[in-house]
Motif scaffolding. Structure first.
Motif, mmCIF file in Angstrom:
data_model
loop_
_atom_site.group_PDB
_atom_site.id
_atom_site.type_symbol
_atom_site.label_atom_id
_atom_site.label_comp_id
_atom_site.label_asym_id
_atom_site.label_seq_id
_atom_site.Cartn_x
_atom_site.Cartn_y
_atom_site.Cartn_z
ATOM 1 N N TYR A 68 2.882 -8.247 1.429
ATOM 2 C CA TYR A 68 4.100 -7.605 1.937
ATOM 3 C C TYR A 68 4.553 -6.485 0.999
ATOM 4 O O TYR A 68 4.945 -5.400 1.461
ATOM 5 N N ILE A 69 4.514 -6.731 -0.317
ATOM 6 C CA ILE A 69 4.927 -5.719 -1.287
ATOM 7 C C ILE A 69 4.078 -4.456 -1.136
ATOM 8 O O ILE A 69 4.584 -3.332 -1.154
ATOM 9 N N PHE A 70 2.775 -4.630 -0.956
ATOM 10 C CA PHE A 70 1.887 -3.477 -0.814
ATOM 11 C C PHE A 70 2.129 -2.751 0.511
ATOM 12 O O PHE A 70 2.024 -1.515 0.579
ATOM 13 N N GLU A 71 2.441 -3.490 1.556
ATOM 14 C CA GLU A 71 2.800 -2.842 2.821
ATOM 15 C C GLU A 71 4.068 -2.016 2.647
ATOM 16 O O GLU A 71 4.196 -0.902 3.184
ATOM 17 N N LEU A 72 4.998 -2.549 1.874
ATOM 18 C CA LEU A 72 6.233 -1.831 1.569
ATOM 19 C C LEU A 72 5.943 -0.561 0.776
ATOM 20 O O LEU A 72 6.570 0.477 0.984
ATOM 21 N N CYS A 73 4.984 -0.654 -0.138
ATOM 22 C CA CYS A 73 4.611 0.517 -0.937
ATOM 23 C C CYS A 73 4.027 1.622 -0.063
ATOM 24 O O CYS A 73 4.243 2.812 -0.317
ATOM 25 N N PHE A 74 3.291 1.248 0.972
ATOM 26 C CA PHE A 74 2.775 2.267 1.893
ATOM 27 C C PHE A 74 3.901 2.890 2.694
ATOM 28 O O PHE A 74 3.986 4.122 2.834
ATOM 29 N N GLU A 75 4.798 2.059 3.215
ATOM 30 C CA GLU A 75 5.918 2.576 4.012
ATOM 31 C C GLU A 75 6.814 3.499 3.186
ATOM 32 O O GLU A 75 7.392 4.447 3.719
ATOM 33 N N SER A 76 6.915 3.221 1.895
ATOM 34 C CA SER A 76 7.804 4.014 1.036
ATOM 35 C C SER A 76 7.154 5.293 0.531
ATOM 36 O O SER A 76 7.816 6.129 -0.081
ATOM 37 N N GLY A 77 5.841 5.447 0.754
ATOM 38 C CA GLY A 77 5.155 6.657 0.336
ATOM 39 C C GLY A 77 4.310 6.519 -0.916
ATOM 40 O O GLY A 77 3.631 7.473 -1.305
ATOM 41 N N LEU A 78 4.318 5.367 -1.566
ATOM 42 C CA LEU A 78 3.517 5.186 -2.778
ATOM 43 C C LEU A 78 2.029 5.053 -2.458
ATOM 44 O O LEU A 78 1.206 5.825 -2.946
ATOM 45 N N LEU A 79 1.681 4.069 -1.662
ATOM 46 C CA LEU A 79 0.288 3.942 -1.221
ATOM 47 C C LEU A 79 -0.001 5.012 -0.186
ATOM 48 O O LEU A 79 0.797 5.224 0.736
ATOM 49 N N GLN A 80 -1.120 5.667 -0.339
ATOM 50 C CA GLN A 80 -1.465 6.749 0.593
ATOM 51 C C GLN A 80 -2.247 6.256 1.805
ATOM 52 O O GLN A 80 -2.409 6.976 2.783
ATOM 53 N N GLN A 81 -2.727 5.017 1.739
ATOM 54 C CA GLN A 81 -3.400 4.390 2.872
ATOM 55 C C GLN A 81 -2.725 3.055 3.155
ATOM 56 O O GLN A 81 -2.191 2.418 2.243
ATOM 57 N N PRO A 82 -2.760 2.619 4.407
ATOM 58 C CA PRO A 82 -2.149 1.323 4.730
ATOM 59 C C PRO A 82 -2.804 0.194 3.936
ATOM 60 O O PRO A 82 -4.004 0.234 3.643
ATOM 61 N N TYR A 83 -2.026 -0.805 3.621
ATOM 62 C CA TYR A 83 -2.568 -1.964 2.898
ATOM 63 C C TYR A 83 -3.727 -2.591 3.663
ATOM 64 O O TYR A 83 -4.706 -3.034 3.074
ATOM 65 N N SER A 84 -3.623 -2.616 4.999
ATOM 66 C CA SER A 84 -4.675 -3.241 5.813
ATOM 67 C C SER A 84 -6.024 -2.566 5.619
ATOM 68 O O SER A 84 -7.074 -3.174 5.829
ATOM 69 N N ASP A 85 -6.025 -1.277 5.215
ATOM 70 C CA ASP A 85 -7.281 -0.561 4.959
ATOM 71 C C ASP A 85 -7.791 -0.796 3.544
ATOM 72 O O ASP A 85 -8.998 -0.739 3.299
ATOM 73 N N LEU A 86 -6.881 -1.054 2.610
ATOM 74 C CA LEU A 86 -7.262 -1.151 1.205
ATOM 75 C C LEU A 86 -7.532 -2.581 0.746
ATOM 76 O O LEU A 86 -8.501 -2.843 0.035
#
Length: 302
Positions: free
Chosen positions: A186-204
């Motif tokens: 969930y934290i990593f999904e949040l990081c994608f939504e917030s702009g930190l992760l450049q790819q969705p967590y589901s891909d990484l």
């Protein structure tokens, strides 16, 4: 704030207002089934229950309160292993109100010796006794102690469960690592939504998401201490043969403090995510652009 579920088909706004002024946040359900379902399925962590002596059992019932609804509610609370303290708050003057004494006295309650409280005369005493009953509740103590991370979290019930592993009795229980791993997703999904992760967590996935956030270039956005916590928490809680060894070390007592230290590390991550990640589209887009610029620098992993 103390979270109270009030099951009553005719809730009084004055009680809700007074309760809030005294630190109780009251949510209302108008029939027993909806109330029990709320406790069992909601992400919100409740601390106590208020029951009406005359309520409605089911959502499709005629809107006529029935004393049998109280007995039904207490049977459902017991059958579903709901361990929250409960209190009965009702209007006086019903011809069979003595039956309420009989119904309530069939259930042993060490935290309160009052069968039921009268509306509205006993309102202040009820609020006082609810607060008093929670002083020795282990779950409430944890919730109060870690309110700054729990109150803003998307799944409070799950987070309280994780925090409960700080108890001495769970120091050799490695099952918390799987709970934390799910919440790290969930934290990593949040990081994608917030702009930190450049790819969705589901891909990484867990490992690559961790590696991405722990890059040197992202330290302005993910502080060094948070990067270290993400790295260690991910490694400890990720699935695989490596973690079978960690689980064995914990269960056997060779790592007696690892459960508690990992829980605390995770709480630090949650606090950072709650407090510092953008929560609106404009700020998220700005952060995403800043991260792209930062990544044009030479890539470096510690």
């Amino acid at each position: 704030m103390i979270n109270i579920l009030w099951i009553d088909d005719r809730p009084d706004e004055n009680f809700i207002k007074t309760a809030r002024q005294n630190g109780l946040d009251v949510s209302v359900k108008c029939n027993v089934d909806d109330g029990i379902n709320e406790i069992l399925t909601s992400d919100r962590v409740y601390d106590a229950i208020i029951l009406d002596g005359y309520c409605i059992k089911h959502s499709d019932d005629d809107k006529v309160p029935d004393i049998n609804a109280l007995g039904y509610a207490l049977k459902e609370i017991t059958a579903n292993d709901i361990m929250l303290p409960w209190f009965v708050y009702m209007s006086a003057g019903h011809e069979d109100e003595n039956a309420v004494d009989v119904i309530v006295s069939a259930y042993e309650r060490e935290y309160d010796d009052t069968e039921w409280y009268r509306k509205p005369d006993d309102m202040d005493r009820l609020i006082k006794n609810i607060k008093h009953s929670l002083r020795s509740s282990k779950e409430y103590i944890l919730k109060d102690q870690f309110a700054e991370v729990i109150d803003k979290y998307h799944n409070q019930d799950e987070l309280v469960d994780i925090i409960s592993y700080l108890d001495e009795s769970k120091r050799h229980d490695a099952s918390v690592f799987n709970l934390i791993r799910k919440e790290m997703e969930y934290i990593f999904e949040l990081c994608f939504e917030s702009g930190l992760l450049q790819q969705p967590y589901s891909d990484l996935g867990l490992t690559d998401s961790s590696k991405f956030l722990c890059q040197y270039q992202l330290e302005p956005f993910v502080p060094y201490h948070v990067q270290q916590l993400i790295r260690s928490t991910t490694r400890i809680c990720n699935e695989g043969s490596h973690n079978l060894k960690i689980d064995d070390d914990v269960n056997s007592g060779r790592a007696p403090y690892l459960v508690r230290s990992t829980v605390m590390d995770f709480l630090n991550i949650v606090y950072w995510a709650n407090e510092f990640l953008p929560d609106n589209a404009e700020d998220s887009d700005n952060l995403r652009n800043k991260v792209k610029v930062a990544l044009t620098k030479k890539r470096y992993y510690r």
